[in-house]
Design a protein around this motif. Sequence first.
Motif, PDB file in Angstrom:
ATOM      1  N   ALA A 286      -4.909  -1.527  14.734  1.00 13.68           N
ATOM      2  CA  ALA A 286      -5.501  -1.576  13.240  1.00 13.68           C
ATOM      3  C   ALA A 286      -4.569   0.102  12.667  1.00 13.68           C
ATOM      4  CB  ALA A 286      -6.822  -1.128  13.043  1.00 13.68           C
ATOM      5  N   LYS A 287      -2.964   0.424  13.188  1.00 14.25           N
ATOM      6  CA  LYS A 287      -2.989   1.097  12.141  1.00 14.25           C
ATOM      7  C   LYS A 287      -1.264   1.431  11.715  1.00 14.25           C
ATOM      8  CE  LYS A 287      -4.703   3.965  15.211  1.00 14.25           C
ATOM      9  NZ  LYS A 287      -5.757   4.561  14.741  1.00 14.25           N
ATOM     10  N   GLY A 288      -1.239  -0.192  11.336  1.00 11.47           N
ATOM     11  CA  GLY A 288      -0.706  -0.459  10.396  1.00 11.47           C
ATOM     12  C   GLY A 288      -0.463   0.568   8.846  1.00 11.47           C
ATOM     13  N   LEU A 289      -1.173  -0.045   8.545  1.00 13.06           N
ATOM     14  CA  LEU A 289      -1.114   0.635   6.978  1.00 13.06           C
ATOM     15  C   LEU A 289      -1.680   2.174   6.599  1.00 13.06           C
ATOM     16  CD1 LEU A 289      -2.722   0.114   4.474  1.00 13.06           C
ATOM     17  CD2 LEU A 289      -5.188  -0.646   5.222  1.00 13.06           C
ATOM     18  N   ASN A 290      -2.280   2.427   8.158  1.00 12.58           N
ATOM     19  CA  ASN A 290      -3.046   2.915   7.697  1.00 12.58           C
ATOM     20  C   ASN A 290      -2.009   4.952   8.082  1.00 12.58           C
ATOM     21  OD1 ASN A 290      -6.027   3.768   8.042  1.00 12.58           O
ATOM     22  ND2 ASN A 290      -5.739   2.396   9.428  1.00 12.58           N
TER      23      ASN A 290
ATOM     24  N   ASP B 286       5.362  -0.261   6.364  1.00 12.91           N
ATOM     25  CA  ASP B 286       7.030  -0.524   7.596  1.00 12.91           C
ATOM     26  C   ASP B 286       7.925  -0.996   7.775  1.00 12.91           C
ATOM     27  OD1 ASP B 286       4.405  -2.025   8.428  1.00 12.91           O
ATOM     28  OD2 ASP B 286       3.971  -3.931   7.468  1.00 12.91           O
TER      29      ASP B 286
ATOM     30  N   GLN C 239      -7.614  -4.689   3.644  1.00 10.25           N
ATOM     31  CA  GLN C 239      -6.585  -3.836   2.543  1.00 10.25           C
ATOM     32  C   GLN C 239      -5.568  -4.587   1.256  1.00 10.25           C
ATOM     33  OE1 GLN C 239      -2.375  -4.502   4.999  1.00 10.25           O
ATOM     34  NE2 GLN C 239      -1.401  -4.481   3.234  1.00 10.25           N
TER      35      GLN C 239
ATOM     36  N   ARG D  23      -1.860 -12.047   0.462  1.00  6.25           N
ATOM     37  CA  ARG D  23      -1.926 -11.729   1.307  1.00  6.25           C
ATOM     38  C   ARG D  23      -3.027 -10.788   2.108  1.00  6.25           C
ATOM     39  NH1 ARG D  23       4.346  -8.721   0.318  1.00  6.25           N
ATOM     40  NH2 ARG D  23       2.802  -7.043  -0.132  1.00  6.25           N
TER      41      ARG D  23
ATOM     42  N   PRO E 232       0.988  -1.073   0.173  1.00  2.96           N
ATOM     43  CA  PRO E 232      -0.087  -0.194  -0.030  1.00  2.96           C
ATOM     44  C   PRO E 232       1.053   1.463   0.052  1.00  2.96           C
ATOM     45  CG  PRO E 232      -0.857  -1.308   1.908  1.00  2.96           C
ATOM     46  CD  PRO E 232       0.374  -2.309   1.156  1.00  2.96           C
ATOM     47  N   ALA E 233       1.892   1.264   0.639  1.00  3.63           N
ATOM     48  CA  ALA E 233       2.752   2.123   0.739  1.00  3.63           C
ATOM     49  C   ALA E 233       3.510   2.965  -0.557  1.00  3.63           C
ATOM     50  CB  ALA E 233       3.887   2.468   1.867  1.00  3.63           C
TER      51      ALA E 233
ATOM     52  N   ARG F  95      -4.435  -8.935   5.364  1.00  2.07           N
ATOM     53  CA  ARG F  95      -4.096  -8.352   5.760  1.00  2.07           C
ATOM     54  C   ARG F  95      -5.234  -7.113   6.814  1.00  2.07           C
ATOM     55  NH1 ARG F  95       2.303  -6.164   4.324  1.00  2.07           N
ATOM     56  NH2 ARG F  95       3.095  -8.358   4.849  1.00  2.07           N
ATOM     57  N   ALA F  96      -4.476  -5.911   6.605  1.00  2.00           N
ATOM     58  CA  ALA F  96      -5.399  -4.874   7.091  1.00  2.00           C
ATOM     59  C   ALA F  96      -7.476  -4.809   6.633  1.00  2.00           C
ATOM     60  CB  ALA F  96      -4.976  -3.637   7.175  1.00  2.00           C
ATOM     61  N   GLY F  97      -7.549  -4.386   8.106  1.00  2.00           N
ATOM     62  CA  GLY F  97      -8.983  -4.027   7.298  1.00  2.00           C
ATOM     63  C   GLY F  97      -9.248  -2.989   7.800  1.00  2.00           C
TER      64      GLY F  97
ATOM     65  N   ASP G 135       9.548  -0.747   1.133  1.00  2.00           N
ATOM     66  CA  ASP G 135       9.375  -2.608   0.275  1.00  2.00           C
ATOM     67  C   ASP G 135       9.562  -3.445   2.106  1.00  2.00           C
ATOM     68  OD1 ASP G 135      11.762  -1.165   1.846  1.00  2.00           O
ATOM     69  OD2 ASP G 135      13.492  -3.075   0.556  1.00  2.00           O
TER      70      ASP G 135
ATOM     71  N   GLU H 297       8.923  -4.654  -7.631  1.00  2.00           N
ATOM     72  CA  GLU H 297       8.296  -5.174  -5.853  1.00  2.00           C
ATOM     73  C   GLU H 297       9.453  -6.262  -6.537  1.00  2.00           C
ATOM     74  OE1 GLU H 297       6.519  -5.485  -3.983  1.00  2.00           O
ATOM     75  OE2 GLU H 297       6.779  -7.549  -4.261  1.00  2.00           O
ATOM     76  N   LEU H 298       9.724  -6.944  -5.816  1.00  2.00           N
ATOM     77  CA  LEU H 298      10.293  -8.692  -5.323  1.00  2.00           C
ATOM     78  C   LEU H 298       9.676  -9.559  -5.422  1.00  2.00           C
ATOM     79  CD1 LEU H 298      12.310 -10.455  -4.433  1.00  2.00           C
ATOM     80  CD2 LEU H 298      11.317 -10.320  -2.463  1.00  2.00           C
TER      81      LEU H 298
HETATM   82  P1  RFL Z   1       3.946  -4.158   3.306  1.00  2.00           P
HETATM   83  O1  RFL Z   1       2.797  -4.235   2.563  1.00  2.00           O
HETATM   84  O2  RFL Z   1       4.979  -5.634   4.032  1.00  2.00           O
HETATM   85  O3  RFL Z   1       3.920  -3.940   1.364  1.00  2.00           O
HETATM   86  C1  RFL Z   1       5.508  -4.040   1.438  1.00  2.00           C
HETATM   87  C2  RFL Z   1       6.474  -4.653  -0.017  1.00  2.00           C
HETATM   88  O4  RFL Z   1       7.962  -4.580  -0.347  1.00  2.00           O
HETATM   89  C3  RFL Z   1       7.403  -5.943  -1.487  1.00  2.00           C
HETATM   90  N1  RFL Z   1       9.250  -5.831  -0.843  1.00  2.00           N
HETATM   91  C4  RFL Z   1      10.202  -5.959  -2.249  1.00  2.00           C
HETATM   92  N2  RFL Z   1      10.145  -5.502  -2.858  1.00  2.00           N
HETATM   93  C5  RFL Z   1      11.535  -5.083  -3.582  1.00  2.00           C
HETATM   94  N3  RFL Z   1      12.278  -5.950  -3.328  1.00  2.00           N
HETATM   95  C6  RFL Z   1      12.604  -6.226  -1.585  1.00  2.00           C
HETATM   96  N4  RFL Z   1      13.860  -6.250  -1.643  1.00  2.00           N
HETATM   97  C7  RFL Z   1      11.815  -6.183  -1.174  1.00  2.00           C
HETATM   98  N5  RFL Z   1      11.366  -6.435  -0.230  1.00  2.00           N
HETATM   99  C8  RFL Z   1       9.964  -6.940   0.372  1.00  2.00           C
HETATM  100  C9  RFL Z   1       7.252  -7.076  -0.453  1.00  2.00           C
HETATM  101  O5  RFL Z   1       6.737  -8.037  -2.089  1.00  2.00           O
HETATM  102  C10 RFL Z   1       5.805  -6.046  -0.084  1.00  2.00           C
HETATM  103  O6  RFL Z   1       4.911  -5.996  -1.539  1.00  2.00           O
HETATM  104  O7  RFL Z   1       4.141  -2.672   3.617  1.00  2.00           O
HETATM  105  P2  RFL Z   1       3.937  -1.144   3.361  1.00  2.00           P
HETATM  106  O8  RFL Z   1       2.974  -0.808   1.845  1.00  2.00           O
HETATM  107  O9  RFL Z   1       4.152  -0.139   4.261  1.00  2.00           O
HETATM  108  O10 RFL Z   1       2.320  -1.537   4.242  1.00  2.00           O
HETATM  109  C11 RFL Z   1       2.235  -1.784   5.339  1.00  2.00           C
HETATM  110  C12 RFL Z   1       0.918  -2.953   5.549  1.00  2.00           C
HETATM  111  O11 RFL Z   1       1.033  -3.511   4.738  1.00  2.00           O
HETATM  112  C13 RFL Z   1       0.574  -2.971   6.931  1.00  2.00           C
HETATM  113  O12 RFL Z   1       0.841  -1.665   7.950  1.00  2.00           O
HETATM  114  C14 RFL Z   1      -0.187  -3.638   7.865  1.00  2.00           C
HETATM  115  O13 RFL Z   1      -0.855  -4.700   7.277  1.00  2.00           O
HETATM  116  C15 RFL Z   1      -0.395  -3.779   9.084  1.00  2.00           C
HETATM  117  N6  RFL Z   1      -1.674  -4.348   9.466  1.00  2.00           N
HETATM  118  C16 RFL Z   1      -3.103  -3.459   9.657  1.00  2.00           C
HETATM  119  N7  RFL Z   1      -2.933  -1.802   9.464  1.00  2.00           N
HETATM  120  C17 RFL Z   1      -4.046  -1.128   9.796  1.00  2.00           C
HETATM  121  O14 RFL Z   1      -3.829   0.112   9.282  1.00  2.00           O
HETATM  122  N8  RFL Z   1      -5.187  -1.537   9.996  1.00  2.00           N
HETATM  123  C18 RFL Z   1      -5.668  -3.196  10.536  1.00  2.00           C
HETATM  124  O15 RFL Z   1      -6.723  -3.675  10.818  1.00  2.00           O
HETATM  125  C19 RFL Z   1      -4.151  -3.947   9.743  1.00  2.00           C
HETATM  126  N9  RFL Z   1      -4.398  -5.018  10.871  1.00  2.00           N
HETATM  127  C20 RFL Z   1      -2.114  -5.533   9.761  1.00  2.00           C
HETATM  128  C21 RFL Z   1      -3.593  -6.119  10.633  1.00  2.00           C
HETATM  129  C22 RFL Z   1      -0.841  -6.459   9.565  1.00  2.00           C
HETATM  130  C23 RFL Z   1      -1.540  -8.139   9.876  1.00  2.00           C
HETATM  131  N10 RFL Z   1       0.165  -8.885   9.458  1.00  2.00           N
HETATM  132  C24 RFL Z   1      -0.460  -9.783   8.500  1.00  2.00           C
HETATM  133  C25 RFL Z   1       1.085  -8.160   9.164  1.00  2.00           C
HETATM  134  C26 RFL Z   1      -3.735  -7.587  10.522  1.00  2.00           C
HETATM  135  C27 RFL Z   1      -2.436  -8.347  10.911  1.00  2.00           C
HETATM  136  C28 RFL Z   1      -3.008  -9.773  10.901  1.00  2.00           C
END
Ligand code: RFL
Length: 389
Positions: A295-299, A285, A101, A42, A12-13, A44-46, A158, A32-33
């Motif tokens: 619920a803050k990671g994506l936000n 991330d 997400q 994947r 998402p970032a 993840r967030a909701g 990443d 993207e890898l």
């Molecule tokens: P991402 O989504 O991890 O994307 C990073 C991308 O980089 C790629 N990558 C590479 N690309 C090129 N070269 C490399 N060497 C690379 N290494 C990695 C990866 O393949 C990937 O596609 O990070 P980004 O974009 O910063 O987004 C962050 C969010 O995905 C994360 O914070 C949230 O999902 C966290 N999260 C939640 N956030 C919310 O805001 N609200 C929620 O309700 C919420 N629930 C959750 C969550 C995360 C969860 N898990 C599984 C960790 C619930 C769960 C269970």
Amino acid sequence: MRTQVAIIGAGPAGLLLGQLLTRHGIDNVILELRSADYVLGRVRAGVVEKGTADMLDEAGVGARMHSEGLVHDGVELAFGGQRHRISFRDLIGKAVIVYGQTEITRDLMEGRAAAGATTVYEAEDVSLHDIESDRPKVRYRHKGVEQELDCDFIAGCDGYHGISRRSIPDAVLRTYERVYPFGWLGILVDRPPVSEELIYANHERGFALCSMRSPTRSRLYIQCSLEDRVEDWSDERFYEELKRRLDDEAARRLEPGQSFEKSIAPLRSFVAEPLRHGRLFLAGDAAHIVPPTGAKGLNLAASDVFYLWQALLDFYKRGSSQGIDAYSGRALARVWKAERFSWWMTSMLHRFPDSSGFDRKIQQAELDYLRSSQAAQISFAENYVGLPY
Ligand code: RFL
Ligand code: PHB
């Protein structure tokens, strides 16, 4: 190949930053890898804060979120056998949107394809070079061929396991971390949600969360041990355990179904500082992790992107480096407040294996205070729906 901003990572970032830059005429390439299908697979967030929703609108990809997303005016906290609702709408006049997400990622990918911007999927061995100069480069391998991308700036989007953060010298980077002694076991199932809003439950057997993706799809979590494996948890066992952690009414309404996704996520708080080194910026991330309880990671990824996008607009449209120089400080000020809220919610709602009688009494007092004090509820609401940018 040459571009203005090289973006590492199509989560998402990276996708949101790319879309905002493209719409303002700033050229960018995403490396993207993984494959697009892998990224979309994947779960993840909701929960989407208002600020994140506004950013998706600004990026021109908010339409489906507004038509299919569920506006939630509050959440429910369950403890001591009862549920207590906290109404964001009544307390602060705001709401969140429940929209997965995966769907946000799909909308962003479609927006990017429609805009004709370049994304290189399955880019292997990405490495960053000359980030301390004003002509940084990214090297990678694609379909077996070595490639080089020249650019003005690199956005490290990443994720936690990516290479961008590790490209900042050890002498520069400071990290802060807390690892929690438990994980979340989550399932996706095509059954209606237990309640109209999310239920966060504190129970002596451990935390539970009843969330959703749509009026017919539930996302359910229970706190589990870090030693647990997904194979240890049949759907039957999962439902039995979840039921025990909910109040009677919610337990009665829980309709067991066959899960089609099941995974365990460890919980961690982590921040790397600073978010900028030379011409490299970290966002999302890649720079920080929060436990999912708030619920803050994506936000947070979205708010980092807001500050970075503004900084790059300052540079390209107004010829000013002010935004770039301020990026790390501005983004981190918001990051730390979300870290605090996520840590606090995690501490209040989970069962810690080493907790003492004193710790549990404090936890109960915290919950009771939140239940009975409007001031405490306003503070909760303002953090949950998202602090201002
Ligand atoms: P991402 O989504 O991890 O994307 C990073 C991308 O980089 C790629 N990558 C590479 N690309 C090129 N070269 C490399 N060497 C690379 N290494 C990695 C990866 O393949 C990937 O596609 O990070 P980004 O974009 O910063 O987004 C962050 C969010 O995905 C994360 O914070 C949230 O999902 C966290 N999260 C939640 N956030 C919310 O805001 N609200 C929620 O309700 C919420 N629930 C959750 C969550 C995360 C969860 N898990 C599984 C960790 C619930 C769960 C269970
Ligand atoms: C989710 O629906 O996946 C979800 C909702 C709220 C959270 C964490 C995850 O706090």
